[in-house]
Design a protein around this motif. Sequence first.
Motif, mmCIF file in Angstrom:
data_model
loop_
_atom_site.group_PDB
_atom_site.id
_atom_site.type_symbol
_atom_site.label_atom_id
_atom_site.label_comp_id
_atom_site.label_asym_id
_atom_site.label_seq_id
_atom_site.Cartn_x
_atom_site.Cartn_y
_atom_site.Cartn_z
ATOM 1 N N GLN A 130 -0.868 10.936 1.727
ATOM 2 C CA GLN A 130 -2.322 11.102 1.740
ATOM 3 C C GLN A 130 -2.723 12.270 2.634
ATOM 4 N N GLU A 138 0.826 -1.215 0.000
ATOM 5 C CA GLU A 138 0.000 0.000 0.000
ATOM 6 C C GLU A 138 0.856 1.259 0.000
ATOM 7 N N GLU A 139 1.905 1.272 0.826
ATOM 8 C CA GLU A 139 2.786 2.433 0.844
ATOM 9 C C GLU A 139 3.483 2.602 -0.502
ATOM 10 N N GLN A 193 1.238 4.179 -3.020
ATOM 11 C CA GLN A 193 1.031 5.611 -2.754
ATOM 12 C C GLN A 193 2.246 6.452 -3.141
#
Length: 192
Positions: free
Chosen positions: A179, A122-123, A126
């Motif tokens: 984010q 996920e990181e 992103q």
Amino acid sequence: MLTFIKNHWRLFTTTHPLLRGSITYAVLWPTGSLIQQSLDGKNFKNYDYMRMLRFSIFGSLYVAPTLYGWVKLSTAMWPQMTLRVGLKKAAVEQISYGPFACASFFIGMSLLEGKTFKEAIEETKQKFWPTFEVAMCIWPIIQTINFSMIPEKNRIVFVSICSIIWTTFLAFMKRTDLQNSVDHLESNIQYK
């Protein structure tokens, strides 16, 4: 005595270029983390030394060997040291090794932090593109110089010295919560 040590060190590093690169990255990568933390206002009392250790481990045991492999492979494919060959190698590197190195940085460092594989992915999702876009602006120039002017035995060390600024940027990107930054920017734009 100093001459003796210097001569033996030179012989050792000439006969073991991968180890020389690993030692260089073991020092320069945590230095990039140290610079980034200093820019964030930290000092000797509150540096995150575990973060610096993770950078050292990742730089020496992962980045140096993969970069060494890429340099050996690219030299075998294109042994000439000309500007044209340097441009070709730099372009191929940005298409092949660059994305791999960028993604593996976020995944590897996240795993070293104790995050799950899912959290690491996920990181990476992103932060990959914003980081890779910056890489595309600087690494082709550095690698063109590296592949066209620097002898093969010194390429890993040359890149590692050039990468101190890059590693500082990677440390910044690793620490940054993109984010929250985007949400903060969007809320500031809406109120203006």
